[in-house]
Design a protein around this motif. Sequence first.
Motif, mmCIF file in Angstrom:
data_model
loop_
_atom_site.group_PDB
_atom_site.id
_atom_site.type_symbol
_atom_site.label_atom_id
_atom_site.label_comp_id
_atom_site.label_asym_id
_atom_site.label_seq_id
_atom_site.Cartn_x
_atom_site.Cartn_y
_atom_site.Cartn_z
ATOM 1 N N ASN A 1 -30.891 9.172 83.434
ATOM 2 C CA ASN A 1 -31.188 7.861 83.999
ATOM 3 C C ASN A 1 -32.369 7.275 83.226
ATOM 4 N N PRO A 2 -32.120 6.361 82.281
ATOM 5 C CA PRO A 2 -33.215 5.793 81.487
ATOM 6 C C PRO A 2 -34.194 4.947 82.284
ATOM 7 N N LEU A 3 -33.887 4.667 83.545
ATOM 8 C CA LEU A 3 -34.800 3.887 84.375
ATOM 9 C C LEU A 3 -35.882 4.743 85.021
ATOM 10 N N ILE A 4 -35.755 6.064 84.940
ATOM 11 C CA ILE A 4 -36.827 6.929 85.450
ATOM 12 C C ILE A 4 -38.068 6.727 84.584
ATOM 13 N N GLY A 5 -39.155 6.392 85.250
ATOM 14 C CA GLY A 5 -40.400 6.123 84.546
ATOM 15 C C GLY A 5 -40.644 4.657 84.276
ATOM 16 N N THR A 6 -39.818 3.778 84.864
ATOM 17 C CA THR A 6 -39.983 2.340 84.623
ATOM 18 C C THR A 6 -40.623 1.609 85.795
ATOM 19 N N THR A 7 -40.672 2.251 86.956
ATOM 20 C CA THR A 7 -41.168 1.556 88.138
ATOM 21 C C THR A 7 -42.611 1.947 88.428
ATOM 22 N N VAL A 8 -43.163 1.443 89.511
ATOM 23 C CA VAL A 8 -44.586 1.562 89.791
ATOM 24 C C VAL A 8 -44.791 2.121 91.194
ATOM 25 N N SER B 1 -41.214 19.433 92.468
ATOM 26 C CA SER B 1 -40.390 18.864 93.533
ATOM 27 C C SER B 1 -40.831 17.467 93.937
ATOM 28 N N ASP B 2 -42.153 17.263 94.039
ATOM 29 C CA ASP B 2 -42.659 16.050 94.682
ATOM 30 C C ASP B 2 -43.287 15.033 93.739
ATOM 31 N N TYR B 3 -43.597 15.401 92.503
ATOM 32 C CA TYR B 3 -44.397 14.540 91.638
ATOM 33 C C TYR B 3 -43.599 13.912 90.492
ATOM 34 N N PHE B 4 -42.283 14.076 90.536
ATOM 35 C CA PHE B 4 -41.394 13.457 89.549
ATOM 36 C C PHE B 4 -40.240 12.803 90.298
ATOM 37 N N GLY B 5 -39.959 11.537 89.959
ATOM 38 C CA GLY B 5 -38.983 10.777 90.728
ATOM 39 C C GLY B 5 -39.590 10.313 92.038
ATOM 40 N N MET B 6 -40.787 9.726 91.943
ATOM 41 C CA MET B 6 -41.538 9.321 93.119
ATOM 42 C C MET B 6 -41.203 7.885 93.516
ATOM 43 N N GLY B 7 -41.779 7.462 94.657
ATOM 44 C CA GLY B 7 -41.649 6.083 95.088
ATOM 45 C C GLY B 7 -40.343 5.789 95.800
ATOM 46 N N PRO B 8 -40.205 4.603 96.348
ATOM 47 C CA PRO B 8 -39.008 4.268 97.137
ATOM 48 C C PRO B 8 -37.719 4.288 96.329
ATOM 49 N N GLU B 9 -37.796 3.980 95.033
ATOM 50 C CA GLU B 9 -36.589 3.997 94.194
ATOM 51 C C GLU B 9 -36.302 5.385 93.631
ATOM 52 N N GLY B 10 -37.283 6.303 93.763
ATOM 53 C CA GLY B 10 -37.130 7.631 93.170
ATOM 54 C C GLY B 10 -37.194 7.609 91.659
ATOM 55 N N LEU B 11 -37.886 6.610 91.092
ATOM 56 C CA LEU B 11 -37.904 6.417 89.638
ATOM 57 C C LEU B 11 -39.288 6.565 89.013
ATOM 58 N N ALA B 12 -40.333 6.689 89.814
ATOM 59 C CA ALA B 12 -41.693 6.674 89.272
ATOM 60 C C ALA B 12 -42.127 8.051 88.804
ATOM 61 N N LEU B 13 -42.939 8.064 87.756
ATOM 62 C CA LEU B 13 -43.621 9.269 87.310
ATOM 63 C C LEU B 13 -45.064 9.223 87.784
ATOM 64 N N ALA B 14 -45.728 10.371 87.757
ATOM 65 C CA ALA B 14 -47.092 10.456 88.272
ATOM 66 C C ALA B 14 -48.081 9.662 87.431
ATOM 67 N N GLY B 15 -47.791 9.502 86.151
ATOM 68 C CA GLY B 15 -48.684 8.777 85.259
ATOM 69 C C GLY B 15 -47.940 8.341 84.018
ATOM 70 N N MET B 16 -48.681 7.897 83.000
ATOM 71 C CA MET B 16 -48.075 7.486 81.739
ATOM 72 C C MET B 16 -47.330 8.662 81.103
ATOM 73 N N ASP B 17 -46.154 8.375 80.590
ATOM 74 C CA ASP B 17 -45.421 9.443 79.906
ATOM 75 C C ASP B 17 -46.000 9.717 78.523
ATOM 76 N N ASP B 18 -46.639 8.705 77.915
ATOM 77 C CA ASP B 18 -47.316 8.907 76.638
ATOM 78 C C ASP B 18 -46.438 9.658 75.637
#
Length: 746
Positions: free
Chosen positions: A31-38, A642-659
């Motif tokens: 899912n290329p949208l993982i890491g695109t939300t806030v 388990s809890d710090y990847f795929g975060m937020g209501p959309e399940g798409l947020a990462l904990a920080g910048m992927d860099d």
Amino acid sequence: MKKINSFILAGIILPTFIYGQSKIHLTNYVNPLIGTTVLTDSALLGYNPPWRTWNGLVGPAATVPFGMVQAVPVTTYGSGSGYEYEVKTIKAFAQTSGTDWGQLNIPIMPLEGNNFTADDFASTFSHKNETAHPGYYGVLLDRYNIKAELTATKRCAYYKCTYLGGKDKKLAFDLVHAGGGSSSWEFNKVGDNIVTGKQGNLYFYAVINTKIKSIDIYKRNPNQPDIPRSGQGAGGQRKLTGNIDIPVLSFEKSNKPLEVKIAISRVSPDGAKFNYNAEIANKSFEEVYKDANESWEKTLGKVKVTGGTKKQNEMFYSCLYRQFWYPSVTSDADGKIALYERKRQVPNAEYAPKDTIPGFDTYSAPGLWDVSRTQLVVLDMLRPDVSNNIIKSMVLAGERSGFLSTSFHGDFASSYITGAYLRGVKDYNVKKAYHLMLNNANTPTGDSVRGPRPYNAQYLKLGYVPEANISNATTETVSSAGTTKTLEYAYSDYSIALMAKALGDKDTYKSMMKRSENYKNVFDTQTEFMRGSLADGKWYAPFDPNYPYYEFMYREANAWQASFFVPQDTKGLISLYKSPADFELKVDSLFSIPWGGYAKDNLSVFLGQFCMGNQPDFGYPYLYYFVNKPEKSQAILTKLLSDYFGMGPEGLALAGMDDYGSLTGWYVLNAMGIYPYSPTDPNYIVSVPIFDKIEMQLGDGKTFTINKKGGGKNIDKITIGSKPLKGWFVSYDDMLKGKNLDIYTK
């Protein structure tokens, strides 16, 4: 017999491919949208966000592994990748992307009719009419009723725009904009359906499948500010400079979709044209996407997992996908590169001519502070050919400057190159690389020099980088970041020592091993923290270990987040404490004392003081192993995965910048149950993987298999090649031999 089928997803026709009767599976997990939300929830972030936080900053660009082209929808100029999930308008489609506010070059935008201006031509869109897949992006532009589809080769983008409204087809080249701003550009029509030009130092050659009827110049408002970078410290709005007009192409009537092929080059206009002819000239959109999809399937197929939930498989392959984006190739299809004359550090250095053919694919400089800990290690294992050429590119640049690139902070080129060498990546001029590593380490640079090692003169003299005695220092105070520099330089010295040992340089090995203990010089036994030390040896005061700094004492960290970075000698670090039990209590506090609610860029999503969203802490969950309490480490790892990847209501947020794949690389490695605790060392600390079986096709062609035995949460015993593993680390040598790693759980 390979067949191409199609299916409609979210209103977009997306090709899939069938090989005989079996469908491709691995790219479908991505899912290329993982890491695109806030993230906006303070309970998740650790503070109330006063701005858009940096949770991933990746984009759903159409690209291929290590592609120069990353064709991305731009919702926000000045953002990380250009794409922010929560923004509901698309301003253009750019040909390059990244994770650090640059790139976004050569934006284009399909338009219809006349209901737009140079300052207002963005279109709304809906995620329900959006599709992202490896090598493909598609979206319906609501304002114009245009279905835009993107795919790519390594150096070319391919756009297929289906105009559904029946009005005149138009195409804007918004060369005024780019991720880092654009002050110079060129645009020329050179044929009935061909336009060329450049933006900054990036050239393009574009061929359209429909004859150009006219080119109209749309005038921008000269007082219209450029879009500022999102987040704090963005630098405010910038007025556009240079030519701010926007050429808009109109086309002859046609019922066919408008197709645009754009090749880019960092060398020359001829280079862009050569790339077009070499990669995309005679291919259809479907053929290009087919090739892109197959390249991703082959790349992802280097790791095959069995077991795990659907969510875990999707997260794993989405993260693995990000490991092969960067660094991006910089050489043209004919092998040419551009070497620009930049006199840094060595005024009399000899520079190669502008157009050069080095004889290998060259790559952009890696973000070493970020990716040397995870992503580059993944490349060493799975794509050593690419890693080898990255190092060749670094050495080539070093031959001109006299030094290796140090990237953002520290001197991690030495740890990367040594780690690669000890993993068998050696097809480059090792002696030159070693010489450059020593240049970095031994040149007495001052505080005004940004490389190779700022403040190295003081480090060499004192054994640490002193901090300035600044009263009332705040997070934004800029000084030496001496504590972090000392820790990082000491680790790089250790890396050089290992290379010296491998090359038989005994004297350098001894001296660098001694320097690798310089971390002790910034350890305060009273507070049991790494702490800023002044030039006279006194500790900086007042001292609050909970308060974070960007570049004072620590680099993007507070004392908790900096004080355990001694991967070369964690046992030596423990010996500085009163006892191992005292060290364990300190680590307990690291993961339990709440974050103080500080809202700071780069620092987000915490477990106690531990920051999952930034690189300095990456190895800290494993600290308990060194006091023989691996079950405490495992509990933390399990929670983080388990809890710090795929975060937020959309399940798409990462904990920080992927860099550039650093954070997603952390997930990939830990999900497999192996982690390069000290990335310069060719071994991996073992934990419980989330999958039952992992098969890795290593660079030499051997398959290394990890088997999880039982359904327990903790390690009971470990065997390698059916023999008990001594300690917690598996060697890369055993992995290369194809020995099975069996992890028995309880």
